[in-house]
Motif scaffolding. Structure first.
Motif, PDB file in Angstrom:
ATOM      1  N   TYR A   1       0.813  -1.218   0.000  1.00  0.00           N
ATOM      2  CA  TYR A   1       0.000   0.000   0.000  1.00  0.00           C
ATOM      3  C   TYR A   1       0.854   1.279   0.000  1.00  0.00           C
ATOM      4  CZ  TYR A   1      -4.226  -2.717   1.094  1.00  0.00           C
ATOM      5  OH  TYR A   1      -5.294  -3.568   1.052  1.00  0.00           O
ATOM      6  N   ALA A   2       2.142   1.164  -0.250  1.00  0.00           N
ATOM      7  CA  ALA A   2       3.037   2.316  -0.122  1.00  0.00           C
ATOM      8  C   ALA A   2       2.495   3.546  -0.843  1.00  0.00           C
ATOM      9  CB  ALA A   2       4.416   1.953  -0.671  1.00  0.00           C
ATOM     10  N   GLY A   3       2.493   4.658  -0.154  1.00  0.00           N
ATOM     11  CA  GLY A   3       2.037   5.913  -0.738  1.00  0.00           C
ATOM     12  C   GLY A   3       0.547   6.149  -0.626  1.00  0.00           C
ATOM     13  N   ARG A   4      -0.201   5.106  -0.297  1.00  0.00           N
ATOM     14  CA  ARG A   4      -1.653   5.285  -0.183  1.00  0.00           C
ATOM     15  C   ARG A   4      -2.032   5.611   1.259  1.00  0.00           C
ATOM     16  NH1 ARG A   4      -4.336   0.197  -2.896  1.00  0.00           N
ATOM     17  NH2 ARG A   4      -6.200   1.481  -2.615  1.00  0.00           N
ATOM     18  N   PRO A   5      -3.157   6.300   1.431  1.00  0.00           N
ATOM     19  CA  PRO A   5      -3.568   6.645   2.798  1.00  0.00           C
ATOM     20  C   PRO A   5      -3.898   5.399   3.610  1.00  0.00           C
ATOM     21  CG  PRO A   5      -5.304   7.165   1.215  1.00  0.00           C
ATOM     22  CD  PRO A   5      -4.105   6.774   0.416  1.00  0.00           C
ATOM     23  N   LEU A   6      -3.749   5.501   4.931  1.00  0.00           N
ATOM     24  CA  LEU A   6      -4.020   4.339   5.796  1.00  0.00           C
ATOM     25  C   LEU A   6      -5.431   3.797   5.585  1.00  0.00           C
ATOM     26  CD1 LEU A   6      -2.375   5.184   9.243  1.00  0.00           C
ATOM     27  CD2 LEU A   6      -1.363   4.176   7.195  1.00  0.00           C
ATOM     28  N   ARG A   7      -6.375   4.691   5.271  1.00  0.00           N
ATOM     29  CA  ARG A   7      -7.761   4.209   5.142  1.00  0.00           C
ATOM     30  C   ARG A   7      -7.946   3.248   3.967  1.00  0.00           C
ATOM     31  NH1 ARG A   7      -8.479   9.148   2.395  1.00  0.00           N
ATOM     32  NH2 ARG A   7      -9.339   8.712   0.339  1.00  0.00           N
ATOM     33  N   ALA A   8      -6.993   3.234   3.038  1.00  0.00           N
ATOM     34  CA  ALA A   8      -7.114   2.285   1.923  1.00  0.00           C
ATOM     35  C   ALA A   8      -7.074   0.851   2.448  1.00  0.00           C
ATOM     36  CB  ALA A   8      -6.000   2.515   0.907  1.00  0.00           C
ATOM     37  N   ALA A   9      -6.320   0.619   3.507  1.00  0.00           N
ATOM     38  CA  ALA A   9      -6.278  -0.718   4.094  1.00  0.00           C
ATOM     39  C   ALA A   9      -7.217  -0.841   5.280  1.00  0.00           C
ATOM     40  CB  ALA A   9      -4.846  -1.049   4.534  1.00  0.00           C
ATOM     41  N   HIS A  10      -7.462   0.261   5.969  1.00  0.00           N
ATOM     42  CA  HIS A  10      -8.245   0.232   7.208  1.00  0.00           C
ATOM     43  C   HIS A  10      -9.330   1.308   7.130  1.00  0.00           C
ATOM     44  CE1 HIS A  10      -5.072  -2.361   8.560  1.00  0.00           C
ATOM     45  NE2 HIS A  10      -4.165  -1.414   8.452  1.00  0.00           N
ATOM     46  N   PRO A  11     -10.469   0.966   6.543  1.00  0.00           N
ATOM     47  CA  PRO A  11     -11.477   1.999   6.279  1.00  0.00           C
ATOM     48  C   PRO A  11     -12.032   2.638   7.544  1.00  0.00           C
ATOM     49  CG  PRO A  11     -12.331  -0.206   5.800  1.00  0.00           C
ATOM     50  CD  PRO A  11     -10.861  -0.354   6.032  1.00  0.00           C
ATOM     51  N   ASN A  12     -11.826   2.010   8.694  1.00  0.00           N
ATOM     52  CA  ASN A  12     -12.289   2.631   9.948  1.00  0.00           C
ATOM     53  C   ASN A  12     -11.520   3.909  10.264  1.00  0.00           C
ATOM     54  OD1 ASN A  12     -10.014   0.925  10.324  1.00  0.00           O
ATOM     55  ND2 ASN A  12     -10.393   0.826  12.531  1.00  0.00           N
ATOM     56  N   LEU A  13     -10.335   4.078   9.681  1.00  0.00           N
ATOM     57  CA  LEU A  13      -9.499   5.240   9.998  1.00  0.00           C
ATOM     58  C   LEU A  13      -9.850   6.481   9.174  1.00  0.00           C
ATOM     59  CD1 LEU A  13      -6.052   3.460  10.320  1.00  0.00           C
ATOM     60  CD2 LEU A  13      -7.776   3.876  12.076  1.00  0.00           C
ATOM     61  N   ARG A  14     -10.782   6.299   8.278  1.00  0.00           N
ATOM     62  CA  ARG A  14     -11.281   7.395   7.447  1.00  0.00           C
ATOM     63  C   ARG A  14     -11.549   8.650   8.305  1.00  0.00           C
ATOM     64  NH1 ARG A  14     -16.018   4.668   4.851  1.00  0.00           N
ATOM     65  NH2 ARG A  14     -14.567   4.014   3.240  1.00  0.00           N
ATOM     66  N   GLY A  15     -10.921   9.732   7.933  1.00  0.00           N
ATOM     67  CA  GLY A  15     -11.190  10.986   8.632  1.00  0.00           C
ATOM     68  C   GLY A  15     -10.452  11.143   9.947  1.00  0.00           C
ATOM     69  N   ARG A  16      -9.699  10.122  10.358  1.00  0.00           N
ATOM     70  CA  ARG A  16      -9.019  10.215  11.643  1.00  0.00           C
ATOM     71  C   ARG A  16      -7.526  10.434  11.533  1.00  0.00           C
ATOM     72  NH1 ARG A  16     -12.716   9.302  15.914  1.00  0.00           N
ATOM     73  NH2 ARG A  16     -10.937   9.696  17.247  1.00  0.00           N
ATOM     74  N   THR A  17      -6.966  10.249  10.355  1.00  0.00           N
ATOM     75  CA  THR A  17      -5.537  10.470  10.187  1.00  0.00           C
ATOM     76  C   THR A  17      -5.254  10.739   8.721  1.00  0.00           C
ATOM     77  OG1 THR A  17      -3.340   9.462  10.294  1.00  0.00           O
ATOM     78  CG2 THR A  17      -5.168   7.965   9.990  1.00  0.00           C
ATOM     79  N   ASN A  18      -4.257  11.578   8.480  1.00  0.00           N
ATOM     80  CA  ASN A  18      -3.850  11.848   7.098  1.00  0.00           C
ATOM     81  C   ASN A  18      -2.600  11.069   6.722  1.00  0.00           C
ATOM     82  OD1 ASN A  18      -5.896  13.655   6.373  1.00  0.00           O
ATOM     83  ND2 ASN A  18      -4.918  15.242   7.601  1.00  0.00           N
ATOM     84  N   LEU A  19      -2.124  10.255   7.625  1.00  0.00           N
ATOM     85  CA  LEU A  19      -0.906   9.487   7.384  1.00  0.00           C
ATOM     86  C   LEU A  19      -1.081   8.534   6.206  1.00  0.00           C
ATOM     87  CD1 LEU A  19       1.503   9.863   9.333  1.00  0.00           C
ATOM     88  CD2 LEU A  19       0.928   7.652  10.333  1.00  0.00           C
ATOM     89  N   SER A  20       0.023   8.315   5.480  1.00  0.00           N
ATOM     90  CA  SER A  20       0.028   7.325   4.404  1.00  0.00           C
ATOM     91  C   SER A  20       1.040   6.237   4.721  1.00  0.00           C
ATOM     92  CB  SER A  20       0.398   7.998   3.073  1.00  0.00           C
ATOM     93  OG  SER A  20      -0.637   8.857   2.658  1.00  0.00           O
ATOM     94  N   PHE A  21       0.909   5.124   4.017  1.00  0.00           N
ATOM     95  CA  PHE A  21       1.853   4.024   4.216  1.00  0.00           C
ATOM     96  C   PHE A  21       3.222   4.368   3.626  1.00  0.00           C
ATOM     97  CE2 PHE A  21      -2.156   1.582   4.477  1.00  0.00           C
ATOM     98  CZ  PHE A  21      -1.918   0.900   5.651  1.00  0.00           C
ATOM     99  N   THR A  22       4.250   3.950   4.324  1.00  0.00           N
ATOM    100  CA  THR A  22       5.632   4.137   3.902  1.00  0.00           C
ATOM    101  C   THR A  22       6.173   2.773   3.475  1.00  0.00           C
ATOM    102  OG1 THR A  22       5.870   5.840   5.598  1.00  0.00           O
ATOM    103  CG2 THR A  22       7.908   4.872   4.736  1.00  0.00           C
ATOM    104  N   PRO A  23       6.929   2.717   2.374  1.00  0.00           N
ATOM    105  CA  PRO A  23       7.550   1.423   2.061  1.00  0.00           C
ATOM    106  C   PRO A  23       8.619   1.100   3.108  1.00  0.00           C
ATOM    107  CG  PRO A  23       8.242   3.118   0.514  1.00  0.00           C
ATOM    108  CD  PRO A  23       7.195   3.741   1.378  1.00  0.00           C
ATOM    109  N   ASP A  24       8.818  -0.191   3.348  1.00  0.00           N
ATOM    110  CA  ASP A  24       9.769  -0.613   4.383  1.00  0.00           C
ATOM    111  C   ASP A  24      11.127   0.062   4.243  1.00  0.00           C
ATOM    112  OD1 ASP A  24       7.878  -2.251   5.407  1.00  0.00           O
ATOM    113  OD2 ASP A  24       8.912  -4.139   5.019  1.00  0.00           O
TER     114      ASP A  24
END
Lengths: 340, 340, 340, 340
Positions: free
Chosen positions: C36-59
């Protein structure tokens, strides 16, 4: 602020207790139940095990506090409103009794008892997204019904913009907790499990609230689905044309941009393209999504909530937060689970 | 009559096997699967344990029989239709490939491969309630899609009577087996469990069949719900007025009076007021119910089926029964369970 | 304290994110996912919608922080432990890699890779109820497995008192989220829905942890049940006799009296007589109940947890709270829902 | 043969009706219910819609027939046994009243009413796999209880071979239909949905039947799980040693080789390694699987049934088929569904 929950053994009552135990501005003082009187709260709400030593108080032994929440069946709130109102300067009514101000709608959808007109006039509608200013400083609040609240949040921006042509169609799907705590044939697990039971294809009384709040005619069908918590409403609206889906999104963004508990869902992935109630269990969110047919006329607006939170106890707390001048999200910060 | 099931490891294929094993006029000769080739049928369908010693045959080793059922993905049936048709004088195609005769509808809803026009012309529509006579003696049959079949049975009587004004709205709810046997992110249990997932608010390809069969315009929304089997369609139709609910019932009674597998549901009890898919698991019934708003305009028609039976394998057997001149209900006598 | 979650797109990773977003002492700095690198956390965890603007970082792009949580598959943590440990002075490993210190047990239950002995020696067992003192100031923590943790909390008080005669029997029941995020045939909804699937009647690898922590021999059977979250273990122990149920309760009360997250369930009502996992969804509680046969020999001890919280992410946070000297319950105050 | 079902509105009664409607040797003559008297059968059993025009008869108006099935609550059958027995030469009792011949067991597990000893002596045990010869020509049959039947079929081969050392442990899991049709707090959907509710960790009365039939001591724990139909029993037995898993399979093969409704499940794939109740819904099968720990002592035997069929109505029909000299599988040919 000392708080009393009347009708504390029901599902909405239990949810209020859960939220109030985590609310920094409120002290839970009395939780009433005649059936469970004297027994610890966990006897009715096993999730509270180890979190409170409070016991249920019979209705007759409730003393004064600063706010009374009425989590009682429809009809019961208005019947004893004088008594409850005498015990606290603030009353938050979660029953339907003080919601409908239009006499015609009330007679049609809530035949039977009639609330005292003076009391009715005191109650302000508990829908923060529509009447936040009206709620500031409010002392008497009538919280919206669960399916009605979801439908109103889904339809109001369109209705306010004069974009609902003809009669809007509200297709509501509801979990089993919405029918309350008393077992009956329809809630018996072997019968209720896995259903798609459309018990009410027409004439559901939540229509009264939707019509009153949105000012547009609606048809409403309700299907009971396999879930304990959760309401999803699918609204079908015929637009006058000339609008793109982008235009419609702009209307919703304008309406809800600053709302702490309304989230607009606009994903491309089919997996989470539209609001999903199960993701909202325990939260005060109302998620809203939409889709416009390529012909530009048929609009589908979908809203989802937890019927016991944004459709009841959480909305009540949000309203009180506004009325009391606290941060509107106080005590309502649960994010929701995934997967679930 | 010797029967072959091509694509026998899928869910529709497995259901065909189940039905054919109990069909007195048919002998299951070949069941094909390249993935399971050589393994017993129970490896893919554990319900068949102890009921048959047959094993899967690879597609390349299938010999002749009297009827071939094609339970393959869309696109795969037309690709090798010459080959399959050469192996039996009768072909029952359960894919979508030979369903759509209208070129415009096919291009819009099934872009991609185009069936051979000569073959397409040979296939008769597998909807006994609409074209039973056409099916008598038929050698090539294209069985309807699951949601399409339910919607067509719900809407056709009204459409045939010219009573659908404007665009009918088809709200379909479907269990997880409808998406087939291949796991993906959306079918992963933690994600799929308990959903009300509206992945397709507009433009579902089953619309093509509904429009073709009923001749009226429709909007269609599809919601995946918590169920393995089962489809329910809720159709919203605006009537021209002047009709009572009794009148509408008369239309449906006339249409389906002699149908062995269409049951009209007209209960007063809220518990079973409308068709409930879970009661139909394993059966070939299509249950239909309706409700007319007191204003006389907004009609709700609800139909429910088991998507793998009346929405697939059972309907295929019913069509073949008609084509072969057998009793139409042969092999389709399972009553369905309650509770379930 | 800045926190990194490695493997943030998995279910345990997502639960860590949910908890860390609400933790006042921790700032979520990096959440890694190559997929999911570069995509917002909500792409994997839809419950986080609206609660964080963080995105996934590649390892490969993770920078330094103060604590790294490893929510990666077994085998992956030890493989790159040098790299992760170089990025933060504290490592909390939620994989199995640094749990088993007994070589014999590891070889038997976790054949394959072997952790570096020096690293292994640094990791302290993440089971607060057993080794809280050891965790104070700990920098490297290996959090227990979900079923193991429940079984250890159920059996340890008896084992420590020398009351387990013969071999204890652990019958574990688990929801689907325990098998992780990658879809397979067994997690496909039509197959997984409604199961009582005993895939592992003997030899489950969580036995290694139970034996190591309790020092008693066990048999373990695991049944996958219809649930997304939740683990329940039913332990059958033969007591030496001479004890009453009251005596046994006293042992458990002594063991867990001061534990913030262990609740002893001792209801008379059949409805909530024993721990129920569904009530614990989202919480860090382990509920424990028991029953002694009237013969005084056969003891049933039942424990329930949310496998992703007390069986993973929540336990990890609790361990870190202890290690860092914060209030042990910080960020873990969700009460749990009823009904649900 | 004319058949009467007494207690026809309950779940076992409804299942009898479903089976008898498809039984070529039996004509359903009376179905009794005082609550539903005069109403069509579909009022209680909506699956029967369109399949029968029969209505419920009040108990007092039942006439003679050739066989009476008693699908009544425990205690009710013995109370009026004279009356029912006078109406037909054959009585098949599905209640527990005439099952327990050992006075000690009955007094311990069924305190309260005592059956008339003369009547009790007439009733033969309705477990075809154990006493088929005894059932030939039988006129009075007491059908086994649902969980008991599964446990007996799982344990009997071992017990008969003298291989059960110590006390066998029976861990039973049951769907909601087993508790019958009357709603209560525990069956209320919001409470019952998704449970792992161990209401009965010790002392379940089905132990009486297991002990009587197998002659070995047992402990029994019962967990209510998320399912409507279905029972699974997991039996833990300590073998004397010296046996391989192959040896144990040989014992079961010998016991059940010729049984039409016992299927031995011996798959390698984890997906279907052990009996799965959901695959048996509507069928009369008892599936049995097993696993021996590599130490050779701890044996797990798992059996699954549909509690309303092989655990009740289907077993009753099988017994009558034997007693009447018909093919034993008559009317019991439903294969079961997959997926489901």
């Amino acid at each position: 602020m000392r708080a009393t929950v009347v009708g504390g053994s029901g599902y909405i009552g239990g949810e209020l207790v859960r939220l109030l135990l985590g609310h920094p501005e409120l002290d839970l003082t009395y939780v009433t139940s005649n059936k469970y009187a004297g027994r610890p709260l966990r006897a009715a709400h096993p999730n509270l095990r180890g979190r409170t030593n409070l016991s249920f108080t019979p209705d007759t032994e409730v003393g004064e506090s600063d706010v009374v929440f009425l989590a009682v069946p429809h009809g019961a709130a208005m019947k004893e409103i004088d008594r409850w109102a005498a015990l606290a300067p603030r009353v938050v009514d979660l029953s339907a009794d003080h919601r409908i101000h239009d006499t015609g709608l009330r007679e049609r959808y809530y035949p039977g008892g009639v609330p005292d007109p003076e009391w009715l006039a005191k109650f302000r509608a508990g829908i923060p997204e529509l009447n936040r200013e009206d709620l500031c400083g409010a002392t008497h609040i009538a919280v919206a019904g669960c399916m009605a609240n979801a439908a109103i949040l889904a339809l109001h921006p369109l209705a306010a913009a004069g974009l609902v042509t003809g009669t809007a169609l509200v297709d509501a799907r509801t979990g089993s907790s919405g029918a309350g705590r008393v077992p009956d044939e329809g809630s018996h697990h072997p019968e209720r499990s896995g259903v798609l039971r459309m018990a009410k294809p027409h004439g559901h009384r939540h229509m009264a609230e939707i019509i009153q709040a949105c000012g547009v005619p609606v048809y409403m069908s309700v299907t009971a689905v396999e879930a304990v918590r959760g309401v999803q409403v699918v609204c079908h609206v015929m637009l006058p044309g000339q609008l793109t889906e982008r235009d419609v999104w702009a209307i919703y963004r304008d309406a809800y941009r600053h709302e702490p508990f309304v989230r607009l869902v606009r994903e491309r992935s089919a997996l989470h393209r539209m609001p999903e109630p199960k993701l909202l269990s325990g939260t005060n969110f109302c998620d809203i999504g939409l889709s416009l047919d390529e012909g530009g006329e048929h609009l589908v607006v979908v809203a989802a909530i937890d019927n016991l939170v944004k459709g009841g106890a959480g909305n009540a707390v949000q309203c009180l937060n506004i009325a009391a001048g606290w941060d509107e999200t106080t005590g309502l910060d649960f994010i929701g689970l995934h997967p679930v």
